[in-house]
Design a protein around this motif. Structure first.
Motif, PDB file in Angstrom:
ATOM      1  N   SER A  86       0.817  -1.219   0.000  1.00 51.47           N
ATOM      2  CA  SER A  86       0.000   0.000   0.000  1.00 51.47           C
ATOM      3  C   SER A  86       0.845   1.262   0.000  1.00 51.47           C
ATOM      4  CB  SER A  86      -0.934  -0.005   1.213  1.00 51.47           C
ATOM      5  OG  SER A  86      -0.197   0.142   2.421  1.00 51.47           O
ATOM      6  N   TRP A  88       3.291   1.844  -1.817  1.00 53.06           N
ATOM      7  CA  TRP A  88       3.571   2.176  -3.209  1.00 53.06           C
ATOM      8  C   TRP A  88       2.291   2.494  -3.974  1.00 53.06           C
ATOM      9  CZ3 TRP A  88       8.682   2.468  -4.506  1.00 53.06           C
ATOM     10  CH2 TRP A  88       9.583   1.873  -3.624  1.00 53.06           C
ATOM     11  N   SER A  89       1.274   1.659  -3.827  1.00 53.50           N
ATOM     12  CA  SER A  89       0.056   1.860  -4.612  1.00 53.50           C
ATOM     13  C   SER A  89      -0.746   3.074  -4.156  1.00 53.50           C
ATOM     14  CB  SER A  89      -0.815   0.598  -4.545  1.00 53.50           C
ATOM     15  OG  SER A  89      -1.160   0.287  -3.204  1.00 53.50           O
ATOM     16  N   TRP A  90      -0.671   3.422  -2.873  1.00 53.48           N
ATOM     17  CA  TRP A  90      -1.397   4.583  -2.371  1.00 53.48           C
ATOM     18  C   TRP A  90      -0.576   5.866  -2.418  1.00 53.48           C
ATOM     19  CZ3 TRP A  90      -4.015   2.396   2.706  1.00 53.48           C
ATOM     20  CH2 TRP A  90      -4.892   1.365   2.335  1.00 53.48           C
ATOM     21  N   SER A 183       3.659  -3.674  -5.140  1.00 54.31           N
ATOM     22  CA  SER A 183       2.235  -3.916  -5.364  1.00 54.31           C
ATOM     23  C   SER A 183       1.678  -4.798  -4.257  1.00 54.31           C
ATOM     24  CB  SER A 183       2.029  -4.595  -6.719  1.00 54.31           C
ATOM     25  OG  SER A 183       0.727  -5.131  -6.841  1.00 54.31           O
TER      26      SER A 183
END
Length: 271
Positions: A86, A88-90, A183
């Motif tokens: 999260s 990285w993705s957020w 991810s």
């Protein structure tokens, strides 16, 4: 400390934290209920005899911890994956770095918060597990006199401490895998594959697998030398001595965090 405190506040409200504990306690509750309702024959034998060990104290303490440290290892891998992925993705890591925060300090502080949440989750799960076992004992009509067994209770702190450290090591692996994958989904998938792949590979490469992270985590908890964790039970590989395994747990933990930091320091996060 600032990042660590912020990480704790962040993780307390994450659905992943509640879901992880809920999965542990929910599955344990189903097993306890099944143990309490499986019938025995008139001499206390039959299929219900072994099942009822889970609701018979003081042995229930060991079996509950064995379940938490076993299934909890997989949950810890997924939890570490979810939190690291999260970042990285957020875009939370990107925003922190943009404000001048150290990448290494941010990742280590976040993992420190994960380690504390693992301790809290284990404590809550264990307390609820004991409550469920007592309820199961009552349903099955089994005496709960052994719940106050002093010798068993005296062993609990060391067992819990070893188990927590082993689970933190497994969480660090998930944390590192998701960081490399950048991810959540890819990290969780790879983490689960690694967890079960190691167990499957033990059939063919037992002398190598016993040094790998999940195997040493299980062996570190086996203080009685049974080769099967807190509750014994054996396995396909001849486990390492518990103290040796504990040292290797520390090596894998440090290695996973070092890999996480090195990758994060060099990763492109401006996109």
């Amino acid at each position: 400390m600032r990042i660590f405190r912020a990480g704790l506040r962040k993780l307390v409200g994450r659905p992943a934290s509640f879901v992880s504990v809920g999965l542990l306690v929910g599955l344990l509750g189903l097993i306890v209920l099944a143990s309490a309702t499986i019938p025995q024959d008139g001499e206390g034998q039959g299929p219900g005899r072994n099942a009822r060990l889970l609701i018979t104290f003081p042995g229930a303490y060991d079996l509950i911890l064995s379940f938490l440290f076993g299934f909890g290892g997989l949950i810890a891998v997924i939890y570490g994956d979810a939190i690291a992925g999260s970042e990285w993705s957020w875009g939370t890591l990107k925003n922190s770095v943009a404000r001048g925060e150290s990448r290494a300090r941010y990742m280590l502080g976040t993992f420190g918060a994960i380690a504390v949440m693992v301790a809290v989750g284990l404590a809550v799960s264990f307390v609820l597990g004991i409550g469920l076992a007592l309820l199961g004992s009552t349903i099955a009509g089994i005496s709960t006199a052994g719940v106050s067994d002093s010798e068993t209770i005296a062993r609990l702190p060391a067992m819990v401490g070893r188990g927590w450290f082993a689970i933190v090591e497994q969480a660090s692996l998930g944390f590192a895998i998701a960081t490399l994958a950048r991810s959540q989904l890819a990290g969780i998938g790879a983490g689960i594959a690694f967890y079960f792949g190691e167990g499957f590979a033990s059939i063919f490469l037992p002398d190598i697998i016993k040094y790998l992270p999940f195997a040493v985590a299980r062996a570190a908890i086996d203080t009685e030398g049974t080769g099967g964790g807190v509750g014994g039970g054996g396995g396909l590989t001849q486990a390492l001595p518990a103290d040796t395994a504990l040292v290797l747990v520390a090596v894998w933990l440090v290695g996973a965090l070092l890999l996480t930091v090195l990758f994060t320091e060099r990763a492109e996060i401006t996109g």
